[in-house]
Design a protein around this motif. Sequence first.
Motif, PDB file in Angstrom:
ATOM      1  N   GLN A 188       0.851  -1.187   0.000  1.00 36.00           N
ATOM      2  CA  GLN A 188       0.000   0.000   0.000  1.00 36.00           C
ATOM      3  C   GLN A 188       0.889   1.239   0.000  1.00 36.00           C
ATOM      4  O   GLN A 188       1.744   1.405   0.867  1.00 36.00           O
ATOM      5  N   ASN A 224      -0.105   9.357   3.233  1.00 35.37           N
ATOM      6  CA  ASN A 224      -1.125   9.418   4.272  1.00 35.37           C
ATOM      7  C   ASN A 224      -1.971   8.154   4.335  1.00 35.37           C
ATOM      8  O   ASN A 224      -3.115   8.184   4.795  1.00 35.37           O
ATOM      9  N   ALA A 225      -1.434   7.066   3.855  1.00 38.83           N
ATOM     10  CA  ALA A 225      -2.193   5.815   3.841  1.00 38.83           C
ATOM     11  C   ALA A 225      -2.424   5.326   5.268  1.00 38.83           C
ATOM     12  O   ALA A 225      -1.519   5.316   6.103  1.00 38.83           O
ATOM     13  N   GLY A 226      -3.660   4.940   5.532  1.00 31.47           N
ATOM     14  CA  GLY A 226      -3.976   4.360   6.829  1.00 31.47           C
ATOM     15  C   GLY A 226      -3.875   2.849   6.785  1.00 31.47           C
ATOM     16  O   GLY A 226      -3.480   2.265   5.771  1.00 31.47           O
ATOM     17  N   ASP A 227      -4.238   2.204   7.866  1.00 28.96           N
ATOM     18  CA  ASP A 227      -4.206   0.746   7.905  1.00 28.96           C
ATOM     19  C   ASP A 227      -5.263   0.184   6.968  1.00 28.96           C
ATOM     20  O   ASP A 227      -6.406   0.652   6.932  1.00 28.96           O
ATOM     21  N   ASN A 232      -7.647  -2.842   6.073  1.00 30.31           N
ATOM     22  CA  ASN A 232      -8.296  -4.002   6.674  1.00 30.31           C
ATOM     23  C   ASN A 232      -9.298  -4.564   5.670  1.00 30.31           C
ATOM     24  O   ASN A 232     -10.225  -3.858   5.234  1.00 30.31           O
ATOM     25  N   SER A 289      -4.631  -7.269   7.117  1.00 29.37           N
ATOM     26  CA  SER A 289      -4.513  -6.102   7.981  1.00 29.37           C
ATOM     27  C   SER A 289      -3.062  -5.627   7.942  1.00 29.37           C
ATOM     28  O   SER A 289      -2.168  -6.299   8.469  1.00 29.37           O
ATOM     29  N   LYS A 341      -0.332  -1.849   6.966  1.00 31.82           N
ATOM     30  CA  LYS A 341      -0.189  -0.438   6.599  1.00 31.82           C
ATOM     31  C   LYS A 341       0.631  -0.277   5.323  1.00 31.82           C
ATOM     32  O   LYS A 341       0.225   0.432   4.398  1.00 31.82           O
ATOM     33  N   HIS A 342       1.791  -0.923   5.273  1.00 31.43           N
ATOM     34  CA  HIS A 342       2.668  -0.771   4.111  1.00 31.43           C
ATOM     35  C   HIS A 342       2.712  -2.030   3.245  1.00 31.43           C
ATOM     36  O   HIS A 342       2.666  -1.948   2.022  1.00 31.43           O
ATOM     37  N   GLN A 354       2.115  -6.660   3.243  1.00 33.05           N
ATOM     38  CA  GLN A 354       1.794  -7.915   3.919  1.00 33.05           C
ATOM     39  C   GLN A 354       2.028  -9.064   2.944  1.00 33.05           C
ATOM     40  O   GLN A 354       1.674  -8.982   1.770  1.00 33.05           O
TER      41      GLN A 354
END
Length: 226
Positions: free
Chosen positions: A145, A149-152, A154, A186, A188-189, A191
């Motif tokens: 991702q 300003n990227a959030g988590d 899910n 889940s 942020k950057h 997985q």
Amino acid sequence: MTIKSHLPWPLRAVFLAIVLGLGGAIAMWAYDAGRNFTGFGDKGPSVEQYAALRAELEKVAKERDEYQATVDAAESQLNIEKSLQTQLSTQIKSLEVQNNKLKEDLAFFESVLPSDAGKQGVTIRRLYAEMVDPAHLRYRVLLMQGGKNAGDFNGNYQLVVNVVQNGKNAMITFPKPDAAANFRLSFKHYQRVEGVLDIPAGAVVKSVQIKVLERGTLRAQQSENL
């Protein structure tokens, strides 16, 4: 390195010589004693002769026991070395697998981070799939991702396996309802996800598609042909 489980020929030759010597000594004693007992001998063996023969027999028996102990120790050492060699071989194979996995991960990041680090949204950097045997398909996926300003993120992912079974095309969708928790995402950057899928008997896998979903909305998808 090759370890032979049999004894070296010099040890076997010495052991054989000891056994033959012991047998010969017993045979000579029995022969002389028989001659004297039946009257064929000139005279019966003296006490000194009996004592000397007995001492010789005890000496040979002791040498035999010592050699047998040496043989047992040598066999034990050979078994230990053979076991260690098997363990080392297993460890080397395991390390090779881990090393290949780390190389693959490094290739992922080296190929994608410089060019797409700032891209907005979720992307599928790579989908890798292979048949480990006729009934099991292994897959590995790297999700990323971008954006300052990227959030988590899910969500969850689905896998659609295209197969040919009984001469007809068919699609198998994973996860099954009872395994949905294993397909959640889940991060942020980035997985990494991986797993093994059960393939029906007789089905031939043609391709695999992954879909990344967020609250039911498709965010990314990618296919891989086998």
